[in-house]
Scaffold this active site. Structure first.
Site, PDB file in Angstrom:
ATOM      1  N   SER A  68      32.262  34.897  68.446  1.00  0.00           N
ATOM      2  CA  SER A  68      31.462  34.181  67.457  1.00  0.00           C
ATOM      3  C   SER A  68      30.176  33.602  68.049  1.00  0.00           C
ATOM      4  O   SER A  68      30.110  33.268  69.231  1.00  0.00           O
ATOM      5  CB  SER A  68      32.287  33.052  66.850  1.00  0.00           C
ATOM      6  OG  SER A  68      32.828  32.242  67.858  1.00  0.00           O
ATOM      7  N   GLN A 107      28.204  30.606  68.685  1.00  0.00           N
ATOM      8  CA  GLN A 107      28.804  29.288  68.865  1.00  0.00           C
ATOM      9  C   GLN A 107      27.959  28.380  69.731  1.00  0.00           C
ATOM     10  O   GLN A 107      27.006  28.808  70.363  1.00  0.00           O
ATOM     11  CB  GLN A 107      30.171  29.434  69.529  1.00  0.00           C
ATOM     12  CG  GLN A 107      30.108  30.156  70.859  1.00  0.00           C
ATOM     13  CD  GLN A 107      31.498  30.381  71.456  1.00  0.00           C
ATOM     14  OE1 GLN A 107      31.880  29.748  72.410  1.00  0.00           O
ATOM     15  NE2 GLN A 107      32.257  31.281  70.866  1.00  0.00           N
ATOM     16  N   HIS A 132      28.667  24.412  72.091  1.00  0.00           N
ATOM     17  CA  HIS A 132      29.660  23.427  72.494  1.00  0.00           C
ATOM     18  C   HIS A 132      29.013  22.049  72.478  1.00  0.00           C
ATOM     19  O   HIS A 132      27.900  21.884  72.965  1.00  0.00           O
ATOM     20  CB  HIS A 132      30.203  23.761  73.875  1.00  0.00           C
ATOM     21  CG  HIS A 132      30.704  25.176  73.947  1.00  0.00           C
ATOM     22  ND1 HIS A 132      31.822  25.582  73.266  1.00  0.00           N
ATOM     23  CD2 HIS A 132      30.212  26.281  74.558  1.00  0.00           C
ATOM     24  CE1 HIS A 132      31.999  26.876  73.472  1.00  0.00           C
ATOM     25  NE2 HIS A 132      31.033  27.324  74.254  1.00  0.00           N
ATOM     26  N   LYS A 165      32.005  20.864  76.923  1.00  0.00           N
ATOM     27  CA  LYS A 165      32.387  22.181  77.437  1.00  0.00           C
ATOM     28  C   LYS A 165      31.168  22.984  77.884  1.00  0.00           C
ATOM     29  O   LYS A 165      30.900  24.078  77.384  1.00  0.00           O
ATOM     30  CB  LYS A 165      33.172  22.946  76.361  1.00  0.00           C
ATOM     31  CG  LYS A 165      33.765  24.273  76.846  1.00  0.00           C
ATOM     32  CD  LYS A 165      34.492  24.954  75.701  1.00  0.00           C
ATOM     33  CE  LYS A 165      35.096  26.288  76.104  1.00  0.00           C
ATOM     34  NZ  LYS A 165      34.246  27.419  75.769  1.00  0.00           N
ATOM     35  N   GLU A 221      29.489  25.674  80.018  1.00  0.00           N
ATOM     36  CA  GLU A 221      30.188  26.825  80.593  1.00  0.00           C
ATOM     37  C   GLU A 221      29.268  27.765  81.323  1.00  0.00           C
ATOM     38  O   GLU A 221      28.078  27.845  81.029  1.00  0.00           O
ATOM     39  CB  GLU A 221      30.992  27.565  79.517  1.00  0.00           C
ATOM     40  CG  GLU A 221      30.144  28.266  78.478  1.00  0.00           C
ATOM     41  CD  GLU A 221      30.959  28.726  77.259  1.00  0.00           C
ATOM     42  OE1 GLU A 221      32.085  28.238  77.040  1.00  0.00           O
ATOM     43  OE2 GLU A 221      30.449  29.583  76.533  1.00  0.00           O
ATOM     44  N   HIS A 278      25.061  30.578  71.607  1.00  0.00           N
ATOM     45  CA  HIS A 278      25.318  31.813  72.339  1.00  0.00           C
ATOM     46  C   HIS A 278      26.417  32.616  71.683  1.00  0.00           C
ATOM     47  O   HIS A 278      27.189  32.098  70.881  1.00  0.00           O
ATOM     48  CB  HIS A 278      25.694  31.517  73.797  1.00  0.00           C
ATOM     49  CG  HIS A 278      26.882  30.600  73.950  1.00  0.00           C
ATOM     50  ND1 HIS A 278      26.785  29.245  73.812  1.00  0.00           N
ATOM     51  CD2 HIS A 278      28.184  30.855  74.191  1.00  0.00           C
ATOM     52  CE1 HIS A 278      27.983  28.697  73.985  1.00  0.00           C
ATOM     53  NE2 HIS A 278      28.863  29.650  74.207  1.00  0.00           N
ATOM     54  N   ARG A 301      31.589  26.910  65.594  1.00  0.00           N
ATOM     55  CA  ARG A 301      31.279  28.308  65.266  1.00  0.00           C
ATOM     56  C   ARG A 301      30.342  28.419  64.073  1.00  0.00           C
ATOM     57  O   ARG A 301      30.406  27.627  63.145  1.00  0.00           O
ATOM     58  CB  ARG A 301      32.557  29.070  64.965  1.00  0.00           C
ATOM     59  CG  ARG A 301      33.456  29.212  66.180  1.00  0.00           C
ATOM     60  CD  ARG A 301      34.699  30.036  65.879  1.00  0.00           C
ATOM     61  NE  ARG A 301      35.562  30.063  67.058  1.00  0.00           N
ATOM     62  CZ  ARG A 301      36.435  29.111  67.358  1.00  0.00           C
ATOM     63  NH1 ARG A 301      36.593  28.069  66.570  1.00  0.00           N
ATOM     64  NH2 ARG A 301      37.147  29.185  68.463  1.00  0.00           N
ATOM     65  N   LYS A 334      37.154  32.969  61.995  1.00  0.00           N
ATOM     66  CA  LYS A 334      37.614  31.578  62.106  1.00  0.00           C
ATOM     67  C   LYS A 334      36.705  30.653  61.296  1.00  0.00           C
ATOM     68  O   LYS A 334      35.591  31.038  60.945  1.00  0.00           O
ATOM     69  CB  LYS A 334      37.601  31.138  63.573  1.00  0.00           C
ATOM     70  CG  LYS A 334      38.640  31.848  64.430  1.00  0.00           C
ATOM     71  CD  LYS A 334      38.613  31.293  65.850  1.00  0.00           C
ATOM     72  CE  LYS A 334      39.595  32.049  66.744  1.00  0.00           C
ATOM     73  NZ  LYS A 334      39.466  31.663  68.154  1.00  0.00           N
TER      74      LYS A 334
HETATM   75 ZN   LIG Z   1      30.916  29.369  74.513  1.00  0.00          ZN
END
Ligand SMILES: [Zn+2]
Length: 417
Positions: free
Chosen positions: A110, A112, A114, A137, A139, A276, A295, A301
């Site tokens: 997806s 998304q 964070h 989060k 990443e 991203h 998302r 989802k």
């Molecule tokens: Zn991510």
């Protein structure tokens, strides 16, 4: 209470999301087969999306020959995390600050972002079932194979080119916003961000029927070879995304986010509020210990457009701004150190028959062998390594990584305070 060695084998868990690569084509399946997961047997038609190594409450790793999981073992043995890390991070209940993963992406994930720490706390308090923990989060994705992703907003002038050249895209936006967007290239950064936010939010909330119709027109134009020059590089991506998620608004994000094609060893970092979507390939992924995802598209989802639109940074830049450039610590160990304290990743290439030594690190670490075989040894013992072996290394433990009769590749994630 029995004593535990500072280095021990852990049992990762797999997540079989439907976007995962199938069967033995998936690095996740390959490593899971070598990881000694009790009861694991490879099913060629099943998707293997993620391998988790860590203490996240959703799916904590096990420990070989112990009834307790990794978080419980760390609670009983806090010296494995070490004082310095537990003073700096919340390590209550044996919680590691980071979560280490392997992802095998067959079909786009997806679109998304964070949330940052503060927003994560709020979202977790309001919707604990959707936002399962209060942590941020950030990443890092490190390519194991060729890897494609959408990452961060493109520079405004490049988006403007698509706005001008792609009628199916700009038809989804209010004409006055389109004009405002095309005129903003000389405005201040703050004004540009505001216009980008308005434009993106109109796109993401556009009428679903209109989105589907415009996508059909766009796809028909591309299939008949009617793409313009600016669309050459993006045409195949649009067609692929539309095949995977027909009629989804996320397909239009191809005109707003950087499309990056990475080779093995390249890495990107995505801080809070950067949009991203991972499109294809196998990666090592390390993140703060969280599963909070907002998302917006390319997903069956639930989407959360209002929160997504509100938390994005709207930084618009070339993708290399998101790149993490590795540093060679020794000829065999490269360090990927993103601009946050929560984690760092080492990539260790040990030629056959040779040994690479790692001095003690002040915090805990998790390592996975991804190629070859060999062993890890420390003051008190040693353990065999093969592709998929995952080990935990306690704080303040010097280790030696020795390759057997083939070159050994190990990825090691750690946190140091
Ligand atoms: Zn991510």
């Amino acid at each position: 209470m029995s004593t535990i060695e500072p280095v021990f084998r852990i049992i990762p868990t797999t997540q079989n999301y439907d976007w995962g690569k199938k069967g033995s084509d998936s690095k996740v399946a390959e490593f899971a087969s070598g990881a000694g997961i009790p009861g694991f047997s490879l099913n060629e038609s099943a998707p293997y999306a993620e391998l988790w190594m860590g203490t996240h409450v959703k799916s904590p790793s096990g420990v070989v020959d112990k009834e307790q999981n990794l978080a419980q073992i760390l609670t009983m043995n806090p010296s494995l995390i070490g004082d310095r890390v537990s003073q700096r991070f919340d390590t209550t209940n044996g919680n590691l600050p980071f979560l280490f993963k392997v992802l095998a992406i067959g079909k786009a994930l997806s679109i998304q972002t964070h949330p940052d720490k503060k927003t994560s706390e709020q979202l977790h308090a309001q919707q604990p079932k959707v936002y399962t923990d209060p942590n941020h989060k950030p990443e890092m994705a490190l390519a194991l194979t060729d890897f494609k992703a959408l990452c961060g907003f493109m520079p405004i002038p490049r988006i403007a080119e698509y706005v001008k050249d792609v009628p199916e895209f700009n038809a989804l936006i209010d004409p006055s916003t389109v004009t405002e967007f095309l005129n903003c290239t000389h405005s201040s950064e703050l004004e540009q961000k505001a216009v980008l936010k308005k434009f993106f939010s109109e796109l993401m909330t556009a009428d679903v029927t209109k989105i589907a119709t415009q996508l059909q027109t766009l796809v028909a134009r591309y299939r008949s070879g009617g793409q313009k020059h600016a669309e050459e590089g993006i045409k195949d991506l649009v067609l692929t995304l539309n095949e995977q998620y027909p009629g989804d608004v996320g397909v239009f994000c191809a005109f707003m986010l950087n499309y990056v094609r990475m080779t093995p060893g390249q890495a990107i970092f995505l801080g809070a509020g950067e949009p991203h979507a991972y499109v294809q390939g196998d990666i090592m992924e390390c993140m703060a210990n969280s599963d909070n995802v907002i998302r917006a598209g390319l997903t069956p989802k639930p989407k959360d457009i209002p929160n997504l639109v509100s938390v994005l940074t709207y930084m618009a830049s070339d993708w290399d701004k998101h790149m993490v450039k590795p540093v060679d610590v020794t000829p065999r160990t490269r360090k990927y150190d993103p601009p946050i304290p929560d984690f760092t990743v080492l990539q260790v290439h040990t030629p056959k028959g040779e040994t690479e030594s790692h001095e003690a690190i002040q915090g805990p670490s998790i390592a996975i062998a991804t190629e070859g075989s060999g062993r890890v040894s420390w003051g008190g013992g040693d353990l065999d390594l093969q592709a998929g072996s995952v080990i935990f290394v306690g704080a303040e433990t010097k280790i030696d990584i020795t390759a057997g009769d083939s070159n050994l590749v190990v990825y090691r994630a750690y946190v140091a305070a």
